[in-house]
Design a protein around this motif. Structure first.
Motif, PDB file in Angstrom:
ATOM      1  N   ARG A  65      13.398 -21.594   4.129  1.00 19.17           N
ATOM      2  CA  ARG A  65      12.110 -21.328   4.763  1.00 19.17           C
ATOM      3  C   ARG A  65      11.888 -19.828   4.916  1.00 19.17           C
ATOM      4  O   ARG A  65      10.779 -19.324   4.684  1.00 19.17           O
ATOM      5  CB  ARG A  65      12.058 -22.000   6.141  1.00 19.17           C
ATOM      6  N   ILE A  66      12.950 -19.114   5.305  1.00  9.74           N
ATOM      7  CA  ILE A  66      12.834 -17.665   5.451  1.00  9.74           C
ATOM      8  C   ILE A  66      12.603 -17.013   4.085  1.00  9.74           C
ATOM      9  O   ILE A  66      11.820 -16.065   3.964  1.00  9.74           O
ATOM     10  CB  ILE A  66      14.094 -17.084   6.116  1.00  9.74           C
ATOM     11  N   ALA A  67      13.261 -17.528   3.060  1.00  6.97           N
ATOM     12  CA  ALA A  67      13.043 -16.991   1.707  1.00  6.97           C
ATOM     13  C   ALA A  67      11.580 -17.153   1.304  1.00  6.97           C
ATOM     14  O   ALA A  67      10.978 -16.249   0.713  1.00  6.97           O
ATOM     15  CB  ALA A  67      13.957 -17.699   0.705  1.00  6.97           C
ATOM     16  N   THR A  68      10.982 -18.303   1.627  1.00  8.91           N
ATOM     17  CA  THR A  68       9.578 -18.552   1.298  1.00  8.91           C
ATOM     18  C   THR A  68       8.667 -17.591   2.056  1.00  8.91           C
ATOM     19  O   THR A  68       7.733 -17.017   1.487  1.00  8.91           O
ATOM     20  CB  THR A  68       9.201 -20.000   1.647  1.00  8.91           C
ATOM     21  N   ASP A  69       8.951 -17.395   3.356  1.00  3.90           N
ATOM     22  CA  ASP A  69       8.126 -16.484   4.157  1.00  3.90           C
ATOM     23  C   ASP A  69       8.257 -15.049   3.677  1.00  3.90           C
ATOM     24  O   ASP A  69       7.269 -14.303   3.594  1.00  3.90           O
ATOM     25  CB  ASP A  69       8.537 -16.577   5.627  1.00  3.90           C
ATOM     26  N   LEU A  70       9.489 -14.636   3.346  1.00  3.91           N
ATOM     27  CA  LEU A  70       9.713 -13.279   2.872  1.00  3.91           C
ATOM     28  C   LEU A  70       9.017 -13.052   1.540  1.00  3.91           C
ATOM     29  O   LEU A  70       8.389 -12.013   1.309  1.00  3.91           O
ATOM     30  CB  LEU A  70      11.216 -13.002   2.751  1.00  3.91           C
ATOM     31  N   LEU A  71       9.090 -14.054   0.652  1.00  2.00           N
ATOM     32  CA  LEU A  71       8.433 -13.937  -0.644  1.00  2.00           C
ATOM     33  C   LEU A  71       6.925 -13.783  -0.475  1.00  2.00           C
ATOM     34  O   LEU A  71       6.287 -12.994  -1.190  1.00  2.00           O
ATOM     35  CB  LEU A  71       8.742 -15.174  -1.496  1.00  2.00           C
ATOM     36  N   ALA A  72       6.349 -14.503   0.477  1.00  7.36           N
ATOM     37  CA  ALA A  72       4.905 -14.391   0.722  1.00  7.36           C
ATOM     38  C   ALA A  72       4.531 -12.980   1.144  1.00  7.36           C
ATOM     39  O   ALA A  72       3.503 -12.435   0.710  1.00  7.36           O
ATOM     40  CB  ALA A  72       4.481 -15.397   1.793  1.00  7.36           C
ATOM     41  N   GLU A  73       5.365 -12.355   1.955  1.00  8.88           N
ATOM     42  CA  GLU A  73       5.085 -10.991   2.394  1.00  8.88           C
ATOM     43  C   GLU A  73       5.258  -9.992   1.257  1.00  8.88           C
ATOM     44  O   GLU A  73       4.535  -9.000   1.166  1.00  8.88           O
ATOM     45  CB  GLU A  73       5.977 -10.625   3.569  1.00  8.88           C
ATOM     46  N   LEU A  74       6.222 -10.252   0.376  1.00 15.28           N
ATOM     47  CA  LEU A  74       6.404  -9.362  -0.778  1.00 15.28           C
ATOM     48  C   LEU A  74       5.209  -9.456  -1.719  1.00 15.28           C
ATOM     49  O   LEU A  74       4.764  -8.457  -2.281  1.00 15.28           O
ATOM     50  CB  LEU A  74       7.693  -9.723  -1.525  1.00 15.28           C
ATOM     51  N   HIS A  96       6.035 -19.463  14.346  1.00 11.52           N
ATOM     52  CA  HIS A  96       4.863 -20.316  14.405  1.00 11.52           C
ATOM     53  C   HIS A  96       3.732 -19.823  13.519  1.00 11.52           C
ATOM     54  O   HIS A  96       2.691 -20.464  13.423  1.00 11.52           O
ATOM     55  CB  HIS A  96       4.366 -20.401  15.852  1.00 11.52           C
ATOM     56  N   ASP A  97       3.938 -18.679  12.879  1.00 11.12           N
ATOM     57  CA  ASP A  97       2.859 -18.106  12.085  1.00 11.12           C
ATOM     58  C   ASP A  97       2.623 -18.853  10.782  1.00 11.12           C
ATOM     59  O   ASP A  97       1.521 -18.850  10.255  1.00 11.12           O
ATOM     60  CB  ASP A  97       3.150 -16.639  11.762  1.00 11.12           C
ATOM     61  N   HIS A  98       3.651 -19.423  10.197  1.00  7.73           N
ATOM     62  CA  HIS A  98       3.531 -20.116   8.916  1.00  7.73           C
ATOM     63  C   HIS A  98       4.044 -21.541   9.059  1.00  7.73           C
ATOM     64  O   HIS A  98       5.158 -21.761   9.521  1.00  7.73           O
ATOM     65  CB  HIS A  98       4.348 -19.407   7.824  1.00  7.73           C
ATOM     66  N   PRO A  99       3.260 -22.544   8.634  1.00  4.87           N
ATOM     67  CA  PRO A  99       3.752 -23.917   8.681  1.00  4.87           C
ATOM     68  C   PRO A  99       4.972 -24.072   7.795  1.00  4.87           C
ATOM     69  O   PRO A  99       5.053 -23.514   6.704  1.00  4.87           O
ATOM     70  CB  PRO A  99       2.566 -24.726   8.111  1.00  4.87           C
ATOM     71  N   ARG A 100       5.935 -24.800   8.244  1.00  4.73           N
ATOM     72  CA  ARG A 100       7.150 -24.992   7.466  1.00  4.73           C
ATOM     73  C   ARG A 100       7.413 -26.468   7.280  1.00  4.73           C
ATOM     74  O   ARG A 100       7.163 -27.279   8.176  1.00  4.73           O
ATOM     75  CB  ARG A 100       8.341 -24.345   8.197  1.00  4.73           C
ATOM     76  N   THR A 101       7.930 -26.799   6.152  1.00  5.17           N
ATOM     77  CA  THR A 101       8.203 -28.192   5.827  1.00  5.17           C
ATOM     78  C   THR A 101       9.468 -28.636   6.521  1.00  5.17           C
ATOM     79  O   THR A 101      10.514 -28.008   6.405  1.00  5.17           O
ATOM     80  CB  THR A 101       8.360 -28.351   4.302  1.00  5.17           C
ATOM     81  N   ALA A 102       9.362 -29.733   7.263  1.00  2.83           N
ATOM     82  CA  ALA A 102      10.518 -30.249   7.994  1.00  2.83           C
ATOM     83  C   ALA A 102      11.611 -30.656   7.021  1.00  2.83           C
ATOM     84  O   ALA A 102      11.350 -31.169   5.931  1.00  2.83           O
ATOM     85  CB  ALA A 102      10.096 -31.446   8.842  1.00  2.83           C
ATOM     86  N   GLY A 103      12.849 -30.456   7.432  1.00  2.00           N
ATOM     87  CA  GLY A 103      13.980 -30.880   6.615  1.00  2.00           C
ATOM     88  C   GLY A 103      14.498 -29.831   5.660  1.00  2.00           C
ATOM     89  O   GLY A 103      15.591 -29.990   5.113  1.00  2.00           O
ATOM     90  N   ARG A 104      13.751 -28.777   5.418  1.00  2.22           N
ATOM     91  CA  ARG A 104      14.225 -27.719   4.519  1.00  2.22           C
ATOM     92  C   ARG A 104      15.201 -26.827   5.265  1.00  2.22           C
ATOM     93  O   ARG A 104      15.017 -26.531   6.438  1.00  2.22           O
ATOM     94  CB  ARG A 104      13.056 -26.870   4.013  1.00  2.22           C
ATOM     95  N   PRO A 105      16.257 -26.364   4.584  1.00  2.00           N
ATOM     96  CA  PRO A 105      17.193 -25.436   5.232  1.00  2.00           C
ATOM     97  C   PRO A 105      16.458 -24.200   5.736  1.00  2.00           C
ATOM     98  O   PRO A 105      15.522 -23.711   5.093  1.00  2.00           O
ATOM     99  CB  PRO A 105      18.176 -25.093   4.112  1.00  2.00           C
TER     100      PRO A 105
END
Length: 247
Positions: A20-29, A7-16
């Motif tokens: 979504r995890i790749a996007t969140d991980l990239l943000a942390e990197l 729930h920490d990061h909004p995620r776009t519905a319909g994306r695998p």
């Protein structure tokens, strides 16, 4: 890596989910929590971190590898994002004196959320028995001999004003490796000028030297205190210096 929940990061519905995890991980990197070249946590730790399966983590890492943002070798996976290297000469090592003289030394660093030593609590202005983020560092020679150890406690000010540090609270279980090498850089990026006072004295063990570092900001608020024990013999020395906040 910082603790997060779905729930920490909004995620776009319909994306695998793996994307979504790749996007969140990239943000942390990109926020510098894991500097370029530093090894990422293992798949199991990442799966726990993002609350997904290891298979999803593998797929997310594959996405980042294809984009050239993560590389994998014998050390494991590590970030390859462009950015200031860890050994930038303007950076300060954390904790003080962590670089061992023995190039073959094995280093280990972990974080816990616990009550700090009484002298640390007093230096940081913490109420008795109030827990905080505690960082432990140990460097050992190949034969197992301890070369140096360090114990750092952070203040409430540091955890509230330095986002990268505050994120460690929910995952400070003493098991995960702690990537805090850039802690002082994070403090400067948060607009804090760092005033250090390092006291160097002989420890109870005559073969060791104790370094006590106290750090406060431009408002005289304590940020952290570190006790480092080094396997060496030196005369007592106290020195002070100031690092200005980042522009």
């Amino acid at each position: 890596m910082a603790r997060t929940t779905p729930h920490d990061h909004p995620r776009t519905a319909g994306r695998p989910l793996y994307r979504r995890i790749a996007t969140d991980l990239l943000a942390e990197l990109r926020d510098g929590t894991v500097p370029p070249g530093e090894r990422l946590p293992g798949e199991r730790q990442l799966a726990d971190h993002f609350e997904v399966s290891r298979q999803t983590v593998r797929q997310a890492l594959d996405v980042l590898r294809r984009d050239g943002l993560v590389a994998t070798d014998r050390r494991g996976s590590h970030a390859t994002l462009p950015g200031r290297p860890v050994e930038d000469p303007v950076s300060l090592s954390f904790p003080v004196g962590v670089r061992a003289a023995d190039p073959c030394a094995v280093d280990r660093a972990t974080v816990t959320w616990e009550t700090p030593p009484e002298e640390h609590a007093a230096a940081l202005g913490l109420a008795p028995h109030r827990p905080t983020l505690v960082h432990r560092y140990e460097s050992a020679a190949p034969d197992g001999r301890t070369l140096r150890t360090a114990l750092t406690s952070f203040s409430a000010v540091a955890l509230s004003e330095v986002e990268e540090l505050g994120r460690y609270r929910d995952r400070a279980d003493g098991a995960c490796a702690a990537q805090l090498q850039r802690a002082y850089d994070w403090m400067r990026r948060a607009g804090l000028a760092l005033h250090h006072r390092d006291s160097i004295t002989h420890a109870t063990d005559a073969s060791s030297v104790r370094v006590t570092r106290r750090v406060h900001d431009q408002f005289a608020r304590p940020l952290e205190i570190t006790d480092l024990l080094v396997d060496a013999q030196q005369d007592a020395l106290v020195y002070e210096f100031t690092v200005p906040a980042a522009d």
